[in-house]
Scaffold this motif. Sequence first.
Motif, PDB file in Angstrom:
ATOM      1  N   GLY A  74       0.702  -1.198   0.033  1.00  0.00           N
ATOM      2  CA  GLY A  74       0.016  -0.078  -0.178  1.00  0.00           C
ATOM      3  C   GLY A  74       0.822   1.222   0.015  1.00  0.00           C
ATOM      4  O   GLY A  74       1.979   1.088  -0.218  1.00  0.00           O
ATOM      5  N   GLU A  75       0.265   2.499   0.324  1.00  0.00           N
ATOM      6  CA  GLU A  75       1.041   3.698   0.264  1.00  0.00           C
ATOM      7  C   GLU A  75       0.902   4.255   1.831  1.00  0.00           C
ATOM      8  O   GLU A  75      -0.573   4.098   2.354  1.00  0.00           O
ATOM      9  CB  GLU A  75       0.418   4.669  -0.814  1.00  0.00           C
ATOM     10  N   CYS A  76       1.754   4.870   2.262  1.00  0.00           N
ATOM     11  CA  CYS A  76       1.728   5.680   3.510  1.00  0.00           C
ATOM     12  C   CYS A  76       0.671   6.826   3.226  1.00  0.00           C
ATOM     13  O   CYS A  76       0.651   7.571   2.249  1.00  0.00           O
ATOM     14  CB  CYS A  76       3.016   6.288   3.870  1.00  0.00           C
ATOM     15  N   SER A  77      -0.482   7.096   3.946  1.00  0.00           N
ATOM     16  CA  SER A  77      -1.502   8.053   3.945  1.00  0.00           C
ATOM     17  C   SER A  77      -0.784   9.383   4.013  1.00  0.00           C
ATOM     18  O   SER A  77      -1.572  10.403   3.974  1.00  0.00           O
ATOM     19  CB  SER A  77      -2.572   7.780   4.851  1.00  0.00           C
ATOM     20  N   ARG A  78       0.424   9.443   4.744  1.00  0.00           N
ATOM     21  CA  ARG A  78       1.075  10.833   5.104  1.00  0.00           C
ATOM     22  C   ARG A  78       2.070  11.395   4.184  1.00  0.00           C
ATOM     23  O   ARG A  78       2.019  12.521   3.669  1.00  0.00           O
ATOM     24  CB  ARG A  78       1.683  10.574   6.508  1.00  0.00           C
ATOM     25  N   CYS A  79       3.126  10.297   3.653  1.00  0.00           N
ATOM     26  CA  CYS A  79       4.234  10.779   2.793  1.00  0.00           C
ATOM     27  C   CYS A  79       3.868  10.081   1.590  1.00  0.00           C
ATOM     28  O   CYS A  79       4.717  10.261   0.655  1.00  0.00           O
ATOM     29  CB  CYS A  79       5.379  10.430   3.626  1.00  0.00           C
ATOM     30  N   LEU A  80       3.181   9.240   1.342  1.00  0.00           N
ATOM     31  CA  LEU A  80       2.758   8.430   0.101  1.00  0.00           C
ATOM     32  C   LEU A  80       3.948   7.514  -0.257  1.00  0.00           C
ATOM     33  O   LEU A  80       4.135   6.712  -1.454  1.00  0.00           O
ATOM     34  CB  LEU A  80       2.763   9.348  -1.226  1.00  0.00           C
ATOM     35  N   ASP A  81       4.800   7.112   0.688  1.00  0.00           N
ATOM     36  CA  ASP A  81       5.895   6.022   0.372  1.00  0.00           C
ATOM     37  C   ASP A  81       5.138   4.719   0.318  1.00  0.00           C
ATOM     38  O   ASP A  81       4.327   4.590   1.045  1.00  0.00           O
ATOM     39  CB  ASP A  81       6.895   6.251   1.499  1.00  0.00           C
ATOM     40  N   PRO A  82       5.888   3.667  -0.353  1.00  0.00           N
ATOM     41  CA  PRO A  82       5.191   2.540  -0.489  1.00  0.00           C
ATOM     42  C   PRO A  82       5.258   1.636   0.854  1.00  0.00           C
ATOM     43  O   PRO A  82       6.125   1.964   1.612  1.00  0.00           O
ATOM     44  CB  PRO A  82       5.921   1.603  -1.560  1.00  0.00           C
ATOM     45  N   ILE A  83       4.464   0.896   1.154  1.00  0.00           N
ATOM     46  CA  ILE A  83       4.438   0.231   2.411  1.00  0.00           C
ATOM     47  C   ILE A  83       4.257  -1.544   2.083  1.00  0.00           C
ATOM     48  O   ILE A  83       3.322  -1.696   1.176  1.00  0.00           O
ATOM     49  CB  ILE A  83       3.258   0.231   3.303  1.00  0.00           C
ATOM     50  N   ASP A  84       5.213  -2.248   2.415  1.00  0.00           N
ATOM     51  CA  ASP A  84       5.218  -3.776   2.281  1.00  0.00           C
ATOM     52  C   ASP A  84       5.383  -4.616   3.501  1.00  0.00           C
ATOM     53  O   ASP A  84       6.426  -4.060   4.007  1.00  0.00           O
ATOM     54  CB  ASP A  84       6.283  -3.827   1.023  1.00  0.00           C
ATOM     55  N   TYR A  85       4.613  -5.577   3.681  1.00  0.00           N
ATOM     56  CA  TYR A  85       4.823  -6.158   4.942  1.00  0.00           C
ATOM     57  C   TYR A  85       4.292  -7.549   4.743  1.00  0.00           C
ATOM     58  O   TYR A  85       3.119  -7.492   3.944  1.00  0.00           O
ATOM     59  CB  TYR A  85       4.851  -5.469   6.143  1.00  0.00           C
ATOM     60  N   ASP A  86       4.536  -8.641   5.496  1.00  0.00           N
ATOM     61  CA  ASP A  86       3.859  -9.756   5.648  1.00  0.00           C
ATOM     62  C   ASP A  86       2.877  -9.800   6.803  1.00  0.00           C
ATOM     63  O   ASP A  86       3.159  -9.333   7.974  1.00  0.00           O
ATOM     64  CB  ASP A  86       4.487 -10.776   5.873  1.00  0.00           C
ATOM     65  N   LEU A  87       1.564 -10.112   6.570  1.00  0.00           N
ATOM     66  CA  LEU A  87       0.556  -9.974   7.757  1.00  0.00           C
ATOM     67  C   LEU A  87      -0.018 -11.358   7.983  1.00  0.00           C
ATOM     68  O   LEU A  87      -0.553 -12.010   7.074  1.00  0.00           O
ATOM     69  CB  LEU A  87      -0.869  -9.110   7.210  1.00  0.00           C
ATOM     70  N   PRO A  88       0.283 -11.736   9.019  1.00  0.00           N
ATOM     71  CA  PRO A  88      -0.353 -13.119   9.755  1.00  0.00           C
ATOM     72  C   PRO A  88      -1.761 -12.748  10.245  1.00  0.00           C
ATOM     73  O   PRO A  88      -1.831 -11.992  11.106  1.00  0.00           O
ATOM     74  CB  PRO A  88       0.745 -13.509  10.691  1.00  0.00           C
ATOM     75  N   VAL A  89      -2.586 -13.615   9.817  1.00  0.00           N
ATOM     76  CA  VAL A  89      -3.860 -13.602  10.278  1.00  0.00           C
ATOM     77  C   VAL A  89      -4.387 -14.996  10.825  1.00  0.00           C
ATOM     78  O   VAL A  89      -4.481 -15.923   9.815  1.00  0.00           O
ATOM     79  CB  VAL A  89      -4.859 -12.987   9.293  1.00  0.00           C
ATOM     80  N   ASP A  90      -4.985 -15.000  12.170  1.00  0.00           N
ATOM     81  CA  ASP A  90      -5.333 -16.218  12.664  1.00  0.00           C
ATOM     82  C   ASP A  90      -6.973 -16.121  12.150  1.00  0.00           C
ATOM     83  O   ASP A  90      -7.700 -15.419  12.161  1.00  0.00           O
ATOM     84  CB  ASP A  90      -5.511 -16.119  14.133  1.00  0.00           C
ATOM     85  N   VAL A  91      -7.430 -17.546  11.874  1.00  0.00           N
ATOM     86  CA  VAL A  91      -8.900 -17.662  11.513  1.00  0.00           C
ATOM     87  C   VAL A  91      -9.260 -18.563  12.150  1.00  0.00           C
ATOM     88  O   VAL A  91      -8.472 -19.905  12.507  1.00  0.00           O
ATOM     89  CB  VAL A  91      -9.031 -18.013   9.816  1.00  0.00           C
ATOM     90  N   GLN A  92     -10.603 -19.081  12.393  1.00  0.00           N
ATOM     91  CA  GLN A  92     -11.268 -20.231  12.721  1.00  0.00           C
ATOM     92  C   GLN A  92     -12.664 -19.756  12.609  1.00  0.00           C
ATOM     93  O   GLN A  92     -13.329 -18.929  13.094  1.00  0.00           O
ATOM     94  CB  GLN A  92     -11.104 -20.197  14.479  1.00  0.00           C
ATOM     95  N   GLU A  93     -13.210 -20.616  11.527  1.00  0.00           N
ATOM     96  CA  GLU A  93     -14.686 -20.701  11.053  1.00  0.00           C
ATOM     97  C   GLU A  93     -15.181 -21.697  10.695  1.00  0.00           C
ATOM     98  O   GLU A  93     -14.641 -22.720  10.367  1.00  0.00           O
ATOM     99  CB  GLU A  93     -14.686 -19.726   9.718  1.00  0.00           C
ATOM    100  N   LEU A  94     -16.496 -21.953  11.030  1.00  0.00           N
ATOM    101  CA  LEU A  94     -17.303 -23.433  10.708  1.00  0.00           C
ATOM    102  C   LEU A  94     -17.930 -23.024   9.264  1.00  0.00           C
ATOM    103  O   LEU A  94     -18.886 -22.131   9.140  1.00  0.00           O
ATOM    104  CB  LEU A  94     -18.253 -23.663  11.781  1.00  0.00           C
ATOM    105  N   PHE A  95     -17.638 -24.072   8.640  1.00  0.00           N
ATOM    106  CA  PHE A  95     -18.379 -24.253   7.223  1.00  0.00           C
ATOM    107  C   PHE A  95     -19.630 -25.278   7.185  1.00  0.00           C
ATOM    108  O   PHE A  95     -19.311 -26.266   7.629  1.00  0.00           O
ATOM    109  CB  PHE A  95     -17.384 -24.683   5.800  1.00  0.00           C
ATOM    110  N   VAL A  96     -20.820 -24.574   7.497  1.00  0.00           N
ATOM    111  CA  VAL A  96     -21.726 -25.457   7.925  1.00  0.00           C
ATOM    112  C   VAL A  96     -22.293 -26.225   6.530  1.00  0.00           C
ATOM    113  O   VAL A  96     -22.300 -26.016   5.451  1.00  0.00           O
ATOM    114  CB  VAL A  96     -23.061 -24.694   8.172  1.00  0.00           C
ATOM    115  N   PHE A  97     -22.847 -27.454   7.009  1.00  0.00           N
ATOM    116  CA  PHE A  97     -23.551 -28.668   5.966  1.00  0.00           C
ATOM    117  C   PHE A  97     -24.902 -27.866   5.408  1.00  0.00           C
ATOM    118  O   PHE A  97     -25.243 -27.952   4.166  1.00  0.00           O
ATOM    119  CB  PHE A  97     -23.688 -29.868   6.581  1.00  0.00           C
ATOM    120  N   ASP A  98     -25.630 -27.210   6.295  1.00  0.00           N
ATOM    121  CA  ASP A  98     -27.018 -26.927   5.945  1.00  0.00           C
ATOM    122  C   ASP A  98     -27.135 -25.917   6.723  1.00  0.00           C
ATOM    123  O   ASP A  98     -27.110 -25.308   8.036  1.00  0.00           O
ATOM    124  CB  ASP A  98     -28.131 -27.891   6.501  1.00  0.00           C
ATOM    125  N   ALA A  99     -27.212 -24.428   5.843  1.00  0.00           N
ATOM    126  CA  ALA A  99     -27.400 -22.889   6.347  1.00  0.00           C
ATOM    127  C   ALA A  99     -28.785 -22.944   7.119  1.00  0.00           C
ATOM    128  O   ALA A  99     -29.796 -23.804   6.593  1.00  0.00           O
ATOM    129  CB  ALA A  99     -27.252 -22.028   5.317  1.00  0.00           C
TER     130      ALA A  99
END
Length: 197
Positions: A74-99
């Motif tokens: 992305g870009e810094c909203s203040r100076c417009l320099d590029p921003i690059d990083y790795d983002l780890p995101v934890d997930v836990q969700e149930l995919f149901v058989f019958d909604a």
Amino acid sequence: MNNRNSSALTHSVRDLEHRPGTMRNLEIEVPAPKDFGTEVIGSPEGAPMDLQLRLESVHDGILVSGTVIVSIHGECSRCLDPIDYDLPVDVQELFVFDASPEGDEDIEDEQVYEVRDEEIDLEPMLRDAVIIQLPFQPVCRADCPGLCAQCGARLEKDPDHHHEVLDPRWSALGGLLSSTDQGSDTSDQTTETREER
């Protein structure tokens, strides 16, 4: 195989379906789909996403838990320099058989993920999980001074940079003061003239 099932984030769960207690690890790298983020920051299309997930069969569906590591740009909203990083995101969700039927008050405001045709599509789940972790106004660092609003100069290089800016709302008052001063001079002159007569 139709287009809906052609995504790299769609996976078969035929071996897990209706077999509570069985599980399988899913550790793969897949390309990020299109528009995976917000307008100002996100994962570019095709950027690598590292999935480290566990798929577990439970009574109501398939429980997906683990971590996804996403390459963010992305870009810094203040100076417009590029921003690059790795983002780890934890997930836990149930995919149901019958909604649940429509109108169920318990899930009316919740996102429901489903097992369809013995497959699960991880994209909606991952998209929801990643986007809420992205900053609304990304910055390259917390104390970034940004750019000058008048000329765009980089304030980090010139901390004392500033402009003399007069508020246009005061210009009318300045005009009134000038008129008043001129009026005073005229009245003085008139008085002096009358005295001389």
